[in-house]
Design an enzyme around this catalytic site. Structure first.
Site, mmCIF file in Angstrom:
data_model
loop_
_atom_site.group_PDB
_atom_site.id
_atom_site.type_symbol
_atom_site.label_atom_id
_atom_site.label_comp_id
_atom_site.label_asym_id
_atom_site.label_seq_id
_atom_site.Cartn_x
_atom_site.Cartn_y
_atom_site.Cartn_z
ATOM 1 C CB SER A 29 14.034 16.327 -7.114
ATOM 2 O OG SER A 29 14.280 17.713 -7.007
ATOM 3 C CE1 TYR B 220 18.226 15.725 -3.716
ATOM 4 C CE2 TYR B 220 17.407 17.316 -5.315
ATOM 5 C CZ TYR B 220 17.185 16.465 -4.265
ATOM 6 O OH TYR B 220 15.919 16.348 -3.741
#
Length: 256
Positions: free
Chosen positions: A135, A148
């Site tokens: 990410s 996350y």
């Protein structure tokens, strides 16, 4: 001739979003694709539509990984590629994040990626490829997504170590690092059957216009094309690297 003719690729989280687009594109480029997910109805329907194979796979379960890989090899005789795409996102400040919530994200994002590499690599054909979905937050902090971001940072570490350890077999391991992408993860309206996808995409474009230099949210098909590049021979001398696909978000902030 497709870019993936003759290859067999497992894609996790393939029932929708980025994984769905990766599965569609890889199949169009000639690969035999094994779609893996926990969304059985959607996954089976997609597999039937594109001529692929579906397997139920909770990526945090070691035995289910073994079963998925066995299914792929029984169906196609080999495995040449893996896209560790499955992931979840939870919003919370770090100090308000319960341990159970943190570990839930770790189990899917980080442990799932680890188990994928550990299970698939030993039986993968030499010269194979692994693409891990990290990410934008693997390279920069972002408030309210601490669990996350932590897992995505970890995925980069796993990617680099795996690249080093598997290089002697010609197996290349890289990571895609998307920014905001118009999937159900960042756009829950996509889960509403009554919502207009075009309207929600336009609303998201407006939201990100002031944040992203290219002035819009990303599309899952764009991430799929990057995953294809890292899976096919176009990237034959590339391994151990993160590839950011974020519309310029990580480049910085423009004040003009």
């Amino acid at each position: 001739m497709g870019k993936l003719d003759g290859r067999v690729v497992i894609v996790t989280g393939a029932a929708r979003g980025q994984g769905e687009q990766e599965a569609r594109l890889f199949r169009a480029e000639g690969a035999e694709v094994v779609l893996a997910d926990v969304l059985d109805d959607q996954g089976e329907a997609l597999a039937k539509e594109i001529g692929a194979r579906y397997v139920h796979l909770d990526v945090g379960e070691e035995e289910q990984w073994r079963s998925a890989v066995a299914t792929a090899r029984e169906a196609y005789g080999r495995v040449d590629g893996l896209v560790n795409n499955a992931g979840i996102l939870r919003f919370n400040s770090l100090v308000d994040t319960p341990l159970d919530e943190f570990m839930q994200v770790v189990r899917v994002n980080q442990v799932g990626c680890f188990l994928g590499i550990r299970t698939v690599a030993p039986v993968m054909e030499d010269g194979g490829t692994i693409v891990n979905t990290a990410s934008y937050t693997a390279l920069a902090g972002m408030a309210a997504v601490g669990a996350y971001a932590a897992t995505k940072h970890a995925i980069l570490g796993l990617t680099r170590v795996a690249a080093l350890e598997l290089a002697r077999r010609g197996i290349r391991v890289n990571a895609v690092c998307p920014g905001a992408v118009d999937t159900a993860m960042s756009n829950p309206a996509r889960l509403d059957p009554d919502a207009d996808p075009r309207e929600t995409a336009e609303a998201l474009d407006e939201l990100y216009r002031g944040l992203v230099p290219l002035g819009r949210i990303g599309r899952p098909e764009e991430v799929a094309r990057l995953a294809l590049f890292l899976t096919c021979d176009d990237s034959s001398y590339v391994t151990g690297q993160p590839f950011v696909i974020d519309g310029g978000w990580l480049a910085g902030v423009s004040i003009v």
